[in-house]
Scaffold this motif. Sequence first.
Motif, short mmCIF file in Angstrom:
data_model
loop_
_atom_site.label_atom_id
_atom_site.label_comp_id
_atom_site.label_asym_id
_atom_site.label_seq_id
_atom_site.Cartn_x
_atom_site.Cartn_y
_atom_site.Cartn_z
N ARG A 68 21.96 39.20 71.50
CA ARG A 68 23.24 39.60 71.56
C ARG A 68 22.97 38.07 72.78
NH1 ARG A 68 27.80 41.69 71.25
NH2 ARG A 68 27.06 43.10 69.97
N ASP A 69 22.16 38.34 72.90
CA ASP A 69 22.30 36.78 74.64
C ASP A 69 22.43 35.61 74.02
OD1 ASP A 69 21.82 39.22 76.46
OD2 ASP A 69 19.85 38.93 77.42
N ALA A 70 21.37 35.94 73.12
CA ALA A 70 21.32 34.49 72.69
C ALA A 70 22.30 33.94 71.83
CB ALA A 70 19.98 34.55 71.56
N GLY A 71 23.81 34.62 71.47
CA GLY A 71 24.69 34.61 70.61
C GLY A 71 24.45 34.84 69.51
N LEU A 72 23.43 35.74 68.83
CA LEU A 72 23.53 35.15 68.08
C LEU A 72 23.72 36.72 67.58
CD1 LEU A 72 19.42 35.16 67.22
CD2 LEU A 72 21.33 32.90 66.87
N PRO A 73 24.93 36.20 65.72
CA PRO A 73 25.50 36.95 65.22
C PRO A 73 24.52 38.32 64.62
CG PRO A 73 24.45 35.65 63.49
CD PRO A 73 23.56 34.87 64.42
N ASP A 74 25.36 39.14 64.57
CA ASP A 74 24.56 40.58 64.05
C ASP A 74 24.84 41.13 62.89
OD1 ASP A 74 25.25 42.14 66.75
OD2 ASP A 74 27.79 41.57 66.35
N SER A 75 24.90 40.06 62.01
CA SER A 75 24.71 40.32 60.57
C SER A 75 25.05 39.09 60.35
CB SER A 75 25.51 41.14 59.69
OG SER A 75 26.27 41.21 60.07
N ILE B 236 32.25 19.77 75.24
CA ILE B 236 31.15 20.00 75.72
C ILE B 236 30.54 20.90 75.69
CG2 ILE B 236 32.84 22.34 76.23
CD1 ILE B 236 31.57 22.10 79.61
N GLN B 237 28.59 20.61 75.79
CA GLN B 237 27.01 21.61 75.19
C GLN B 237 27.58 22.92 76.85
OE1 GLN B 237 25.30 18.31 73.50
NE2 GLN B 237 25.16 20.15 72.18
N LEU B 238 27.97 24.11 76.09
CA LEU B 238 26.96 24.72 77.35
C LEU B 238 26.30 25.75 77.03
CD1 LEU B 238 30.68 27.00 77.70
CD2 LEU B 238 29.23 25.05 79.59
N ALA B 239 25.21 26.50 77.79
CA ALA B 239 24.01 27.24 77.58
C ALA B 239 24.81 28.86 78.27
CB ALA B 239 22.91 26.36 77.98
N ARG B 240 23.90 29.82 78.17
CA ARG B 240 24.06 30.93 79.27
C ARG B 240 23.05 31.88 79.03
NH1 ARG B 240 27.72 36.35 77.26
NH2 ARG B 240 27.90 36.89 79.48
N TYR B 241 22.60 32.13 80.44
CA TYR B 241 21.49 32.71 80.51
C TYR B 241 21.52 33.20 81.98
CZ TYR B 241 19.62 28.35 83.28
OH TYR B 241 20.09 27.51 84.01
N GLY B 242 21.20 34.37 82.08
CA GLY B 242 20.95 35.00 83.75
C GLY B 242 22.51 35.77 84.09
N LEU C 227 17.48 10.61 72.84
CA LEU C 227 17.64 11.88 72.87
C LEU C 227 18.82 13.19 72.49
CD1 LEU C 227 15.56 13.97 75.96
CD2 LEU C 227 17.89 14.61 74.39
N ASP C 228 18.54 13.96 71.45
CA ASP C 228 19.45 14.76 70.82
C ASP C 228 19.10 16.51 71.20
OD1 ASP C 228 20.73 13.15 69.13
OD2 ASP C 228 19.57 12.94 67.86
N LEU C 229 20.51 17.04 71.96
CA LEU C 229 19.68 18.47 72.31
C LEU C 229 20.01 19.01 70.35
CD1 LEU C 229 21.73 18.52 75.55
CD2 LEU C 229 19.31 18.37 75.47
N LEU C 230 18.85 20.18 70.28
CA LEU C 230 19.22 20.62 69.09
C LEU C 230 19.86 22.15 69.88
CD1 LEU C 230 15.86 18.99 67.76
CD2 LEU C 230 18.42 18.71 67.27
N ASP C 231 18.85 23.33 68.46
CA ASP C 231 19.09 24.58 68.84
C ASP C 231 18.68 24.82 70.86
OD1 ASP C 231 19.63 24.97 66.20
OD2 ASP C 231 18.13 25.88 65.25
N GLN C 232 19.82 25.99 71.28
CA GLN C 232 19.72 26.57 72.31
C GLN C 232 19.21 28.20 72.37
OE1 GLN C 232 23.06 27.67 74.34
NE2 GLN C 232 20.92 28.52 75.49
N PHE C 233 18.43 28.91 72.55
CA PHE C 233 19.21 30.34 73.16
C PHE C 233 18.15 30.11 74.22
CE2 PHE C 233 16.64 29.01 68.82
CZ PHE C 233 17.76 29.02 67.90
N GLY C 234 19.08 31.35 75.49
CA GLY C 234 19.38 31.38 76.59
C GLY C 234 18.77 30.29 77.11
N PRO C 235 17.93 30.27 77.91
CA PRO C 235 17.56 28.55 79.31
C PRO C 235 16.69 28.01 78.51
CG PRO C 235 15.75 30.90 79.39
CD PRO C 235 17.07 31.52 78.42
N TYR C 236 16.26 28.43 77.09
CA TYR C 236 15.42 27.48 76.82
C TYR C 236 16.29 26.42 74.76
CZ TYR C 236 11.77 30.16 77.73
OH TYR C 236 11.19 31.63 79.07
N VAL C 237 16.20 25.24 75.63
CA VAL C 237 16.64 24.14 74.53
C VAL C 237 15.94 23.34 74.07
CG1 VAL C 237 18.38 22.42 74.81
CG2 VAL C 237 18.62 24.34 76.13
#
Length: 580
Positions: free
Chosen positions: A305-312, A80-86, A166-176
């Motif tokens: 944090r909302d994008a799920g990216l590492p803190d460091s 499964i591919q999940l997006a998170r926003y709002g 069509l291939d889904l690549l990087d996802q940041f919040g609502p933007y894919v």
Amino acid sequence: MYDARPSPVTDYIPLHRMTVPLSRIRRLCPSAGALAWAAVAACHASRSGPPTADFLLFTADSTFWVHSGAQGVHARGSPIQLARYGGKFYEVYVADDDRSYSDAEIVGQQVWRRDIVSGDSSLVFRDTTIEGIEHWYTRTHPHDHPLDPDDDSDDNDPNVSATSELDLLDQFGPYVSYEYRADLTLNAGNEWHIARRGVLDLRGARDVSIHDLFGDTTAHTLITKGRSLFGQALDSVLVSHDTRAREAADAIGDFAFDSGSYNLIQRGGKPAVEFVSPGRGTRGGGLTLPLPPIPAGSPSWWSVRDAGLPDSSDSATQKWRSGGLQVITRSAAGGDSAHVELVDSARHVWRIGEVEGPVQRLYWLNKSSTDTTTLRALARAFDEAALYSDEARTAMTNVPPPPESDAAHTAHFSARDGRPVRASQHETSEIMMPQHANVLGHVFGGVILSMMDKTAAVAAIRPARGNCVTVSVDRVDFREPIHVGDLVVMHASVNYAGRTSMEVGVRVEAENLISGVRRHTNSCYVTFVAIDRNGRPVEVPKVIPETDLERRRFAAAVERRRRRLEERAAEETGRGSVSG
């Protein structure tokens, strides 16, 4: 043909694209190696088990749900591919859009967004290129007819073949970000190919431009820099004396800078834009020229944090923190996989496992930020994903334009085509022979169950007009024995239809052909899910009860469905709501 529902996967990351055998994914001891001193300390403290933690970990094509606590560390994987926003999770998936005709293969791609809590789906990307080719074909071939979903074209190669991917690549919040390719081939030998990149806004179901994301001033700077990089790429080819460079120089004129062909990526925790120049014509069509990434600052919508990216992070290690806990991923040799570790506040380390590819995102499922409803919906989504194959879903060609909102889509779902109960009704009968019975002359229960499943399957397939698989069978009581020589008669019909599932009621009667006496011996309810040719659930028509009996059965089926959902939720809660 009608598979049982796969059992929930617990205590390990399952087979989907894993690089390690299951024997290496187990309830874990603290890891050794470079952190041997911490592992020793953890072993001495391991009576209390690992720390309590829940998080979702994302790679390029899989999602892993990790739960740790007093009982150990449990990891579960899914395609499964999940997006998170709002504050909400959405499943994002690609579906085939089959518009084929008897002499034309025309198959495009769509992107759908599904709210995992409500189950509502919205179309967020329409393949207008393939739609345009279909319109051209219908104008130029008015006598050809479209294929029904269950029809197959003949064995000869079609005169027209138009397909896209069509291939889904990087996802940041609502933007894919996505990559799109389309190919058109005519029997006369003519070919046409395109390839491009883009960024999709899941909220508005549309492509977004550089101006939409960063504002006019920053967008102007990014586009100017992109044009400069494109010019530098051309110059480097033209001035080279290498033989291959001269060949490339002949085709370089078929490439052009396109500010709308780009991907959104991240560099050092901040957004960056990667322009990809598409090729055109016979030499460049279908090819792309990627340009170096351009840093884009930090717009107001960007949140690490909302994008799920590492803190460091550095070149080999990424760290995500929540309170006193850390998740650390370390790239394996070659960078084709990553080792995942959980570290508590005392620096005790637990090895979770190894996943294929780099880890892209991680979301903590803290009690303060993730409610029970969301956790149950995630568990349900993981269960449903077990039915998926590794291919795209198939969607019908008569999908309406994307709705303005989820509420509008829900209204469309409620208004979808319906079929009366009688359209699903099916009856089968068979005389019971000695091979069907035990030494007492009583028919085996397994024989009756098999007949019930087949009869119910026909009733489900009729309204769905597609393949259906058995996912559950309610309690079956054998009220009376069935004897050798009895005529077994089975009646089946659909009582209720949800979005992709149907409940089929089956009544079993045994008739003594000599006396003419019929006995009611069994009843049960079988739940099916309609699937496409790639094994993914698809929408089914709603049920229209017409008689008082059908309306009573419909209402009873709704109540049974409610109880099933409650029982499943209770089971998930009993398993910690996450490892199910």
